[in-house]
Write a protein that holds these residues in place. Structure first.
Motif, PDB file in Angstrom:
ATOM      1  N   ARG A  20     -26.591  36.932  40.604  1.00 22.58           N
ATOM      2  CA  ARG A  20     -27.144  38.284  40.432  1.00 22.58           C
ATOM      3  C   ARG A  20     -26.834  39.151  41.636  1.00 22.58           C
ATOM      4  N   GLN A  21     -27.046  38.589  42.823  1.00 21.71           N
ATOM      5  CA  GLN A  21     -26.766  39.361  44.032  1.00 21.71           C
ATOM      6  C   GLN A  21     -25.273  39.636  44.186  1.00 21.71           C
ATOM      7  N   GLY A  22     -24.444  38.743  43.657  1.00 10.80           N
ATOM      8  CA  GLY A  22     -22.997  38.951  43.733  1.00 10.80           C
ATOM      9  C   GLY A  22     -22.450  39.815  42.620  1.00 10.80           C
ATOM     10  N   GLY A  23     -23.327  40.340  41.769  1.00  8.24           N
ATOM     11  CA  GLY A  23     -22.875  41.231  40.700  1.00  8.24           C
ATOM     12  C   GLY A  23     -22.117  40.520  39.599  1.00  8.24           C
ATOM     13  N   GLU A  24     -22.380  39.217  39.418  1.00 11.69           N
ATOM     14  CA  GLU A  24     -21.634  38.449  38.416  1.00 11.69           C
ATOM     15  C   GLU A  24     -22.351  38.358  37.074  1.00 11.69           C
ATOM     16  N   LEU A  25     -23.522  38.984  36.965  1.00 13.58           N
ATOM     17  CA  LEU A  25     -24.304  38.838  35.743  1.00 13.58           C
ATOM     18  C   LEU A  25     -24.539  40.144  34.993  1.00 13.58           C
ATOM     19  N   ARG A  26     -24.652  41.231  35.677  1.00 11.57           N
ATOM     20  CA  ARG A  26     -25.021  42.495  35.045  1.00 11.57           C
ATOM     21  C   ARG A  26     -24.030  42.871  33.943  1.00 11.57           C
ATOM     22  N   GLU A  27     -24.587  43.058  32.748  1.00 13.98           N
ATOM     23  CA  GLU A  27     -23.823  43.459  31.560  1.00 13.98           C
ATOM     24  C   GLU A  27     -22.700  42.485  31.206  1.00 13.98           C
ATOM     25  N   ARG A  28     -22.844  41.236  31.642  1.00 13.71           N
ATOM     26  CA  ARG A  28     -21.876  40.196  31.291  1.00 13.71           C
ATOM     27  C   ARG A  28     -22.402  39.366  30.132  1.00 13.71           C
ATOM     28  N   ALA A  29     -21.551  39.161  29.155  1.00 16.84           N
ATOM     29  CA  ALA A  29     -21.851  38.253  28.048  1.00 16.84           C
ATOM     30  C   ALA A  29     -21.022  36.996  28.258  1.00 16.84           C
ATOM     31  N   ARG A  30     -21.584  35.865  27.844  1.00 15.72           N
ATOM     32  CA  ARG A  30     -20.864  34.599  28.051  1.00 15.72           C
ATOM     33  C   ARG A  30     -21.184  33.637  26.917  1.00 15.72           C
ATOM     34  N   ASN A  31     -20.192  32.847  26.564  1.00 16.89           N
ATOM     35  CA  ASN A  31     -20.436  31.713  25.679  1.00 16.89           C
ATOM     36  C   ASN A  31     -19.483  30.597  26.056  1.00 16.89           C
ATOM     37  N   ILE A  32     -19.874  29.372  25.724  1.00 14.75           N
ATOM     38  CA  ILE A  32     -19.030  28.222  26.017  1.00 14.75           C
ATOM     39  C   ILE A  32     -18.826  27.419  24.743  1.00 14.75           C
ATOM     40  N   ALA A  33     -17.707  26.726  24.695  1.00 19.25           N
ATOM     41  CA  ALA A  33     -17.383  25.905  23.526  1.00 19.25           C
ATOM     42  C   ALA A  33     -16.568  24.701  23.981  1.00 19.25           C
ATOM     43  N   GLU A  34     -16.669  23.648  23.216  1.00 17.83           N
ATOM     44  CA  GLU A  34     -15.928  22.424  23.513  1.00 17.83           C
ATOM     45  C   GLU A  34     -14.449  22.630  23.240  1.00 17.83           C
ATOM     46  N   ILE A  35     -13.593  22.182  24.148  1.00 23.31           N
ATOM     47  CA  ILE A  35     -12.152  22.258  23.926  1.00 23.31           C
ATOM     48  C   ILE A  35     -11.783  21.350  22.758  1.00 23.31           C
ATOM     49  N   ASP A  36     -10.964  21.866  21.842  1.00 25.52           N
ATOM     50  CA  ASP A  36     -10.577  21.094  20.660  1.00 25.52           C
ATOM     51  C   ASP A  36      -9.984  19.744  21.048  1.00 25.52           C
ATOM     52  N   GLY A  37     -10.447  18.693  20.386  1.00 24.54           N
ATOM     53  CA  GLY A  37      -9.926  17.358  20.645  1.00 24.54           C
ATOM     54  C   GLY A  37     -10.453  16.708  21.900  1.00 24.54           C
ATOM     55  N   ARG A  38     -11.435  17.347  22.545  1.00 25.15           N
ATOM     56  CA  ARG A  38     -11.958  16.802  23.804  1.00 25.15           C
ATOM     57  C   ARG A  38     -13.447  16.500  23.681  1.00 25.15           C
ATOM     58  N   GLY A  39     -13.832  15.951  22.522  1.00 23.26           N
ATOM     59  CA  GLY A  39     -15.223  15.613  22.280  1.00 23.26           C
ATOM     60  C   GLY A  39     -15.567  14.224  22.757  1.00 23.26           C
ATOM     61  N   ILE A  40     -16.670  13.701  22.260  1.00 23.58           N
ATOM     62  CA  ILE A  40     -17.199  12.434  22.748  1.00 23.58           C
ATOM     63  C   ILE A  40     -16.251  11.273  22.517  1.00 23.58           C
ATOM     64  N   ASN A  41     -15.430  11.334  21.488  1.00 21.42           N
ATOM     65  CA  ASN A  41     -14.550  10.203  21.170  1.00 21.42           C
ATOM     66  C   ASN A  41     -13.191  10.283  21.857  1.00 21.42           C
ATOM     67  N   SER A  42     -12.946  11.332  22.645  1.00 15.15           N
ATOM     68  CA  SER A  42     -11.622  11.508  23.239  1.00 15.15           C
ATOM     69  C   SER A  42     -11.413  10.688  24.503  1.00 15.15           C
ATOM     70  N   GLY A  43     -12.450  10.451  25.267  1.00 14.17           N
ATOM     71  CA  GLY A  43     -12.305   9.725  26.525  1.00 14.17           C
ATOM     72  C   GLY A  43     -11.720  10.596  27.627  1.00 14.17           C
ATOM     73  N   ILE A  44     -11.817  10.124  28.848  1.00 16.88           N
ATOM     74  CA  ILE A  44     -11.296  10.835  30.018  1.00 16.88           C
ATOM     75  C   ILE A  44     -10.319   9.917  30.733  1.00 16.88           C
ATOM     76  N   LYS A  45      -9.121  10.393  30.957  1.00 19.67           N
ATOM     77  CA  LYS A  45      -8.109   9.547  31.592  1.00 19.67           C
ATOM     78  C   LYS A  45      -8.340   9.448  33.095  1.00 19.67           C
ATOM     79  N   ASN A  46      -8.413   8.216  33.584  1.00 22.04           N
ATOM     80  CA  ASN A  46      -8.516   7.953  35.013  1.00 22.04           C
ATOM     81  C   ASN A  46      -7.112   7.657  35.524  1.00 22.04           C
ATOM     82  N   TYR A  47      -6.582   8.567  36.348  1.00 21.97           N
ATOM     83  CA  TYR A  47      -5.197   8.431  36.784  1.00 21.97           C
ATOM     84  C   TYR A  47      -5.018   7.325  37.814  1.00 21.97           C
ATOM     85  N   GLU A  48      -6.097   6.858  38.407  1.00 23.19           N
ATOM     86  CA  GLU A  48      -5.980   5.750  39.352  1.00 23.19           C
ATOM     87  C   GLU A  48      -5.818   4.417  38.636  1.00 23.19           C
TER      88      GLU A  48
END
Length: 222
Positions: free
Chosen positions: A115-143
């Protein structure tokens, strides 16, 4: 003499009946106390796909339920229909039953900084899951070059859930930002007021720092 034995036998029979009655009364009282002290409601977490069957304790929580809870609460926190300066704080307060005290404090501090940084005033936001990156996709560990689950089980009361999400922001109706971010979130079990929180879970904010993804298909981040 015959009548004396009959009277003695009768008295002994009466005493045995009294003993049985007392024992039965104690059992009935114990059962009544157990019935009264038993919880009226139990929250049972059932996995969404039961075609293959599922055997578990009633208190076990399936990872898919953990994932669904964390995503729903996190998405609701970041649903700002018109003005983030109003919407974000309202969401934090509304979702308080689903947040640990530490997480709520962290979110309120983040809100104030934005708020103090002016990042909220009159800002609309929504988030969504990236296609194909749900619970069954897994996360690759490069190590290790292996896939890790989206829901990491720390104990029967703590988990880390990892999302890959699109973040879209608008300023006065104009799109100003689209980012792809990986969020590792901490979830803990909570037996607090089930009337306010029927999930029996709470979001404990970030398990580690969110990471910006460079593409919707690659696992690399910056």
């Amino acid at each position: 003499m015959k009548y004396l034995h009959a009277l003695t036998g009768r008295d002994k029979h009466i005493q045995s009946l009294r003993f049985v009655i007392i024992v039965l009364l104690v059992i009935i009282l114990a059962m009544a106390w157990g019935w009264r002290s038993a919880p009226k409601d139990l929250t049972i977490h059932i996995p969404p796909d039961t075609r293959s069957g599922s055997t578990r304790l009633w208190s076990d929580i399936d990872p898919s339920n953990i994932y669904g809870f964390a995503f729903y609460i996190f998405q609701q926190l970041h649903n700002w229909p018109t003005n983030g300066e109003v919407d974000y704080k309202r969401n934090i307060n509304t979702l308080t039953p689903f947040l640990t005290p530490q997480c709520k404090s962290q979110l309120l501090n983040e809100y104030e900084e934005r708020r103090q940084g002016g990042e909220l005033r009159e800002r609309a936001r929504n988030i969504a899951e990236i296609d194909g990156r749900g619970i069954n996709s897994g996360i690759k560990n490069y190590e290790t070059n292996q896939l890790e689950p989206r829901v990491k089980i720390l104990s029967d009361k703590a988990w880390i859930v990892t999302f890959d999400l699109y973040i879209d922001e608008y300023y006065k109706g104009e799109a100003v930002k689209r980012a792809m971010v990986r969020y590792p979130l901490s979830v803990v079990k909570s037996d607090s007021n089930p009337e306010e929180n029927p999930w029996g879970l709470k979001l404990n904010c970030y398990a580690s720092q969110p990471l910006r993804l460079t593409s919707s298909t690659g696992e690399h981040n910056e």
